[in-house]
Design an enzyme around this catalytic site. Sequence first.
Site, PDB file in Angstrom:
ATOM      1  N   ARG A 228       0.853  -1.186   0.000  1.00 42.40           N
ATOM      2  CA  ARG A 228       0.000   0.000   0.000  1.00 42.40           C
ATOM      3  C   ARG A 228       0.893   1.241   0.000  1.00 42.40           C
ATOM      4  NH1 ARG A 228      -3.670  -2.565  -1.634  1.00 42.40           N
ATOM      5  NH2 ARG A 228      -5.627  -3.024  -0.598  1.00 42.40           N
ATOM      6  N   HIS A 276      -1.881   0.590 -10.044  1.00 45.41           N
ATOM      7  CA  HIS A 276      -2.496  -0.404  -9.138  1.00 45.41           C
ATOM      8  C   HIS A 276      -3.125  -1.548  -9.961  1.00 45.41           C
ATOM      9  CE1 HIS A 276      -4.368  -0.807  -4.860  1.00 45.41           C
ATOM     10  NE2 HIS A 276      -4.203  -2.002  -5.408  1.00 45.41           N
TER      11      HIS A 276
HETATM   12  C1  GLV Z   1      -5.567  -4.924  -4.058  1.00 46.25           C
HETATM   13  O1  GLV Z   1      -4.906  -3.984  -3.807  1.00 46.25           O
HETATM   14  C2  GLV Z   1      -6.295  -5.703  -3.087  1.00 46.25           C
HETATM   15  O2  GLV Z   1      -6.307  -5.313  -1.911  1.00 46.25           O
HETATM   16  O3  GLV Z   1      -6.889  -6.725  -3.465  1.00 46.25           O
END
Ligand code: GLV
Length: 313
Positions: A228, A276
């Site tokens: 993160r 992401h």
């Molecule tokens: C992606 O970041 C997830 O948490 O699945």
Amino acid sequence: MAIRVHLPPRFAEPYLAALRQAAPDLPIWLDGDPHDPAQVELLLAWSLTPGLVASLPRLRAVCSIGAGVDKLLAAPDLPPELPVLRVSDPQQNQAIAQYVLACALRHLRELPRYEAQQAQAHWRRHPQRPLAQCRLGLLGQGAVAQAVARAAQALGLPVALWGRGPRPLPPDLAGLRCEHGEAGLARLLADSDVLVCTLPLTPATESLLDRARLSQLPRGAYLIQVGRGEQLVDADLRALLDEGHLAGAALDVYRVEPPPPEHWAWRHPLVFASPHIAGEARHALVAATCLDALRALREGRTPAGVVDRTAGY
Ligand code: GLV
């Protein structure tokens, strides 16, 4: 009784479709749909708008659309007894492992250097460092880290892991070096040519990757961040790249997503920045997790995937 999908409209559609396909008779509502809040038993969400949970008197659980639940747990008005569920998708873990290995190999096999040479029509070979002489350090020892470890091992890339505390690994990974605690972290960092962060975001991992820790990596090390954004102190990474201590970084997650156009990472020559995309849980599996949980809760059973609120994952 019903499920409410509490996601931005641009994300909601595939989850809505998967839920409707799996449970054609169950009302599935989006935030904007006219509906009776007293009918909502389960929320599918990534984060929670303040006041939402309090407005749903029969809510039994909140389910994340992925592995991470940090944004859900951060909601200040989340009742302590409300179950929060995470989705565990082996295919997502595989996808993250593929992303990590793609980034690691891009760096270790010097693809950016050869791309730069290609742009100059310049034919030059550089000595190659065998993968067996490189070391991949993995922060995390959960399902994602395990998938990465397997993929690295299959390529002959030595792996070591680090976790908060000792945790048994599956038999096929049992022989791997596994470090724990602050002293173990220092040892892992010192021995990592490529550092991969797969950790969940918790108070203990927030800003974990700061100047002090990243400086413990050997000179020329490479960072791959699929945890993160809040775990990385961006300015410290930038300084260590600019000072030449780190050779580069692949960033898939950011403190603010998307990062603003003026964020330095978009344009830094040593950074590979992706939006992401390392891995996404399958929509059908997310829907199945919600429906299984609803069934279990109605029958008074504990559903699979309930997170440990104290641990944060
Ligand atoms: C992606 O970041 C997830 O948490 O699945």
